[in-house]
Design a protein around this motif. Structure first.
Motif, short mmCIF file in Angstrom:
data_model
loop_
_atom_site.label_atom_id
_atom_site.label_comp_id
_atom_site.label_asym_id
_atom_site.label_seq_id
_atom_site.Cartn_x
_atom_site.Cartn_y
_atom_site.Cartn_z
N LEU A 20 7.76 9.30 -8.02
CA LEU A 20 7.18 8.06 -7.51
C LEU A 20 5.72 8.26 -7.07
CD1 LEU A 20 10.17 6.59 -5.47
CD2 LEU A 20 9.61 6.38 -7.90
N GLY A 21 5.39 9.44 -6.60
CA GLY A 21 4.00 9.70 -6.24
C GLY A 21 3.09 9.62 -7.45
N ALA A 22 3.54 10.19 -8.55
CA ALA A 22 2.76 10.12 -9.79
C ALA A 22 2.65 8.68 -10.28
CB ALA A 22 3.40 11.00 -10.86
N VAL A 23 3.72 7.91 -10.13
CA VAL A 23 3.69 6.50 -10.53
C VAL A 23 2.67 5.73 -9.71
CG1 VAL A 23 5.02 4.35 -10.61
CG2 VAL A 23 6.07 6.50 -11.34
N ALA A 24 2.69 5.92 -8.39
CA ALA A 24 1.75 5.21 -7.52
C ALA A 24 0.31 5.58 -7.85
CB ALA A 24 2.05 5.55 -6.06
N THR A 25 0.06 6.88 -8.10
CA THR A 25 -1.29 7.32 -8.45
C THR A 25 -1.73 6.72 -9.79
OG1 THR A 25 -0.94 9.40 -7.28
CG2 THR A 25 -2.75 9.34 -8.85
N ALA A 26 -0.82 6.72 -10.75
CA ALA A 26 -1.15 6.20 -12.08
C ALA A 26 -1.46 4.71 -12.02
CB ALA A 26 0.01 6.46 -13.04
N LEU A 27 -0.64 3.95 -11.32
CA LEU A 27 -0.83 2.50 -11.25
C LEU A 27 -2.12 2.13 -10.51
CD1 LEU A 27 2.81 1.23 -10.56
CD2 LEU A 27 1.55 1.21 -12.73
N SER A 28 -2.48 2.91 -9.52
CA SER A 28 -3.69 2.59 -8.75
C SER A 28 -4.95 2.76 -9.57
CB SER A 28 -3.77 3.49 -7.50
OG SER A 28 -3.93 4.85 -7.87
N ARG A 47 11.18 -2.15 -12.82
CA ARG A 47 10.11 -3.12 -12.53
C ARG A 47 9.93 -3.30 -11.03
NH1 ARG A 47 11.34 -7.07 -16.25
NH2 ARG A 47 13.04 -7.70 -14.89
N GLY A 48 11.02 -3.49 -10.31
CA GLY A 48 10.93 -3.69 -8.87
C GLY A 48 10.39 -2.46 -8.16
N VAL A 49 10.80 -1.27 -8.61
CA VAL A 49 10.32 -0.03 -8.00
C VAL A 49 8.81 0.09 -8.18
CG1 VAL A 49 10.42 2.49 -8.09
CG2 VAL A 49 12.52 1.14 -8.33
N ALA A 50 8.33 -0.17 -9.41
CA ALA A 50 6.90 -0.05 -9.68
C ALA A 50 6.09 -1.04 -8.83
CB ALA A 50 6.64 -0.29 -11.16
N PHE A 51 6.60 -2.26 -8.68
CA PHE A 51 5.87 -3.27 -7.91
C PHE A 51 5.80 -2.86 -6.43
CE2 PHE A 51 5.34 -7.28 -5.60
CZ PHE A 51 4.28 -7.84 -6.31
N ARG A 52 6.87 -2.29 -5.91
CA ARG A 52 6.89 -1.86 -4.51
C ARG A 52 5.87 -0.76 -4.23
NH1 ARG A 52 12.72 -2.15 -5.07
NH2 ARG A 52 13.57 -3.89 -3.89
N LEU A 53 5.52 0.01 -5.26
CA LEU A 53 4.60 1.13 -5.07
C LEU A 53 3.14 0.69 -5.09
CD1 LEU A 53 6.37 3.76 -7.36
CD2 LEU A 53 6.30 3.74 -4.85
N LEU A 54 2.88 -0.57 -5.39
CA LEU A 54 1.50 -1.06 -5.45
C LEU A 54 0.98 -1.35 -4.05
CD1 LEU A 54 1.82 -3.62 -8.40
CD2 LEU A 54 0.85 -1.31 -8.51
N LYS A 56 -0.85 -3.55 -1.22
CA LYS A 56 -0.64 -4.98 -1.03
C LYS A 56 -1.65 -5.82 -1.79
CE LYS A 56 -0.28 -8.56 2.51
NZ LYS A 56 -0.29 -8.88 3.95
N ASP A 57 -2.93 -5.49 -1.69
CA ASP A 57 -3.96 -6.30 -2.37
C ASP A 57 -3.79 -6.25 -3.88
OD1 ASP A 57 -4.98 -6.97 0.07
OD2 ASP A 57 -6.63 -5.52 0.02
N LEU A 58 -3.48 -5.06 -4.40
CA LEU A 58 -3.29 -4.93 -5.84
C LEU A 58 -2.03 -5.66 -6.28
CD1 LEU A 58 -4.19 -3.76 -8.52
CD2 LEU A 58 -2.99 -1.63 -7.95
N ALA A 59 -0.98 -5.62 -5.46
CA ALA A 59 0.26 -6.32 -5.79
C ALA A 59 0.02 -7.82 -5.92
CB ALA A 59 1.31 -6.05 -4.71
N VAL A 60 -0.82 -8.36 -5.05
CA VAL A 60 -1.15 -9.79 -5.11
C VAL A 60 -1.83 -10.11 -6.44
CG1 VAL A 60 -2.63 -11.57 -4.13
CG2 VAL A 60 -1.26 -10.13 -2.62
N GLU A 61 -2.78 -9.29 -6.85
CA GLU A 61 -3.49 -9.51 -8.12
C GLU A 61 -2.54 -9.41 -9.30
OE1 GLU A 61 -7.37 -7.70 -8.85
OE2 GLU A 61 -7.29 -6.90 -6.81
N VAL A 62 -1.68 -8.39 -9.28
CA VAL A 62 -0.74 -8.18 -10.38
C VAL A 62 0.22 -9.35 -10.49
CG1 VAL A 62 1.18 -6.76 -11.19
CG2 VAL A 62 -0.90 -5.67 -10.33
N PHE A 63 0.76 -9.81 -9.37
CA PHE A 63 1.70 -10.93 -9.38
C PHE A 63 1.04 -12.17 -9.97
CE2 PHE A 63 4.32 -14.32 -7.59
CZ PHE A 63 5.59 -13.81 -7.79
N ASP A 64 -0.23 -12.38 -9.64
CA ASP A 64 -0.97 -13.54 -10.15
C ASP A 64 -1.15 -13.46 -11.66
OD1 ASP A 64 -2.37 -15.90 -10.11
OD2 ASP A 64 -4.27 -15.00 -9.48
N ASP A 65 -1.26 -12.24 -12.21
CA ASP A 65 -1.47 -12.07 -13.65
C ASP A 65 -0.18 -12.16 -14.46
OD1 ASP A 65 -4.22 -11.79 -13.60
OD2 ASP A 65 -4.16 -9.63 -13.29
#
Length: 447
Positions: A20-28, A47-54, A56-65
């Motif tokens: 999960l650490g690698a996932v969070a780093t990759a997504l950022s 999908r839910g796991v990946a979204f939780r690792l974002l 907050k500000d990035l999660a908002v942008e991703v959800f909008d897209d």
């Protein structure tokens, strides 16, 4: 592997392996739009796991897209609490589109989490009927006044522009808030601050709030309008349809039309992640309809069973003739459905369309009929060749005419023209084509 080349399968493997650490780093390190595309292709467990690792500000942008369907699936995966912040940051029109996709209980829970101001502006959009441009417009806009200067209008844009969905096209309103024109941000920036807005504005291209969303969006896309003003019946401005929302409407309509033309409903999620039940549900209803309608063809064959017994050779040409009729009708229906979507024709043009398709069908039928006559006559004799040639001419003319007219009829009775495309028209042309075929055979062969 670099983060730029990370794909959904690799991301899913990392999540499955607990990295999960690698996932969070990759997504950022990935833009929000690319993350949204990755989430679309992930299995729902990941999908839910990946979204939780974002963050907050990035999660908002991703959800909008994400598309409304993807947003709905993410809410199913996470529940309402974890997406409240992202939901609050959606534009009102996007929020309304998502609420349409959700169960009533979930929609109410999300609305209750909004501020009073956001609830009010969302209610404006929800107040318009589904399928109307009012349901897809943004009620958040910045305007200029007819009696002010360019400098004053530009100051208002700077002051209120952060809350508007777009500022590149600025509607101009009079004292009664009716639409007088539009002025571009470029013109306001380059004009003398004391120049009157009335001298800078141009005649607006606009839509009424209860106009059809698909046709309005197509007009917006075809003309490259960045933001089309939307007015009520009193010509008062109520919102704007932005070019990105218009493109989304057109793409959704195109996907639906293509699916129905292929005798199925569109899938609401990526194919590989769709369940067997959802794929079956998208196809089975149409197959039942086609199976029932195909009984007409069987009944026609039964009626002319005696004719077939006297001339067995006639049965050999049935697949050829039904195929020609079905394909001709489908070609015409697809062409006219597309013309309807782009406003090249309207329901008032039914006579003109019928006249054109009669000529097109007759021309194609004559060309194919000559070939059919030559081949059939060479093998089975002049009489059979004549039957085949005349039948091809008749079927092509009839199928093209019916295929061209049916989408217009569907539109006039407020049914999706794509419904009357390939599936129904092919079946109709099969049954009527056989009636024409055997009728010509009986007349020519005297049986």
């Amino acid at each position: 592997m670099t983060y730029a080349t990370l794909d959904a399968n690799q991301l899913d493997d990392l999540i499955s392996d607990g990295e999960l650490g690698a996932v969070a780093t990759a997504l950022s390190a990935i833009p929000a739009g690319d993350i949204a595309a990755l989430l679309d292709r992930l299995p729902h467990q990941s999908r839910g796991v990946a979204f939780r690792l974002l963050p907050k500000d990035l999660a908002v942008e991703v959800f909008d897209d994400l598309s409304a369907d993807s947003q709905r699936r993410l809410i199913d995966d996470l529940g309402t609490v974890e997406v409240v912040a992202a939901f609050d940051h959606l534009d009102p029109d996007d929020r309304a589109g998502l609420l349409d996709e959700l169960p009533a209980g979930v929609a109410r829970a999300l609305i209750q989490q909004l501020t009073r101001a956001e609830r009010d502006v969302t209610a404006v959009v929800l107040g318009y009927p589904r399928g109307s441009v009012g349901r897809r417009m943004s009620p958040e806009f910045v305007h200029a006044r007819l009696d002010e200067t360019a400098g004053a209008a530009l100051s208002r844009v700077k002051e209120r522009g952060h809350a508007a969905e777009t500022i590149y096209t600025v509607p101009v309103l009079d004292d009664a808030r009716t639409l007088s024109g539009v002025v571009s941000l470029r013109d306001l920036l380059l004009a003398d601050p004391e120049a009157p807005v009335a001298g800078l504005m141009r005649k607006p291209m606009f839509a009424h709030s209860d106009d059809d969303a698909e046709s309005t969006a197509q007009r917006c896309v075809d003309r490259g309008i960045l933001a089309m003003p939307v007015v009520d019946r009193d010509n008062r401005l109520v919102g704007v349809l932005t070019i990105d929302d218009a493109v989304e409407v057109v793409e959704q309509a195109r996907d639906t039309d293509e699916a129905r033309a292929g005798a199925r409903e569109p899938l609401r999620e990526p194919y590989l992640h769709a369940s067997i039940l959802s794929i079956t549900r998208a196809r089975i209803v149409w197959l039942f309809v086609l199976a029932v309608s195909a009984i007409l063809t069987v009944n026609v064959l039964e009626i002319f069973e005696g004719t077939l017994e006297q001339k067995v050779a006639l049965a050999l040409f049935i697949p050829l003739l039904t195929g020609i009729g079905g394909n001709t009708g489908s070609q015409a229906a697809t062409t006219v459905t597309r013309a309807l979507a782009t406003d090249d024709v309207t329901t008032r043009d039914v006579v003109r369309v019928a006249g054109k398709e009669i000529r097109v069908g007759l021309t194609m039928g004559s060309l194919l009929g000559v070939v059919g006559f030559a081949v059939a006559a060479l093998v089975y004799g002049i009489d059979i060749g004549t039957v085949i040639g005349l039948t091809i001419v008749s079927i092509c003319t009839m199928a093209a005419t019916v295929g061209g007219v049916m989408p217009l009829v569907a539109k006039s009775i407020r049914v999706d023209p794509a419904v009357f495309s390939t599936p129904f028209i092919s079946t109709f042309c099969d049954a009527t084509g056989l009636i024409v075929y055997f009728s010509i055979a009986k007349a020519v062969l005297g049986i």
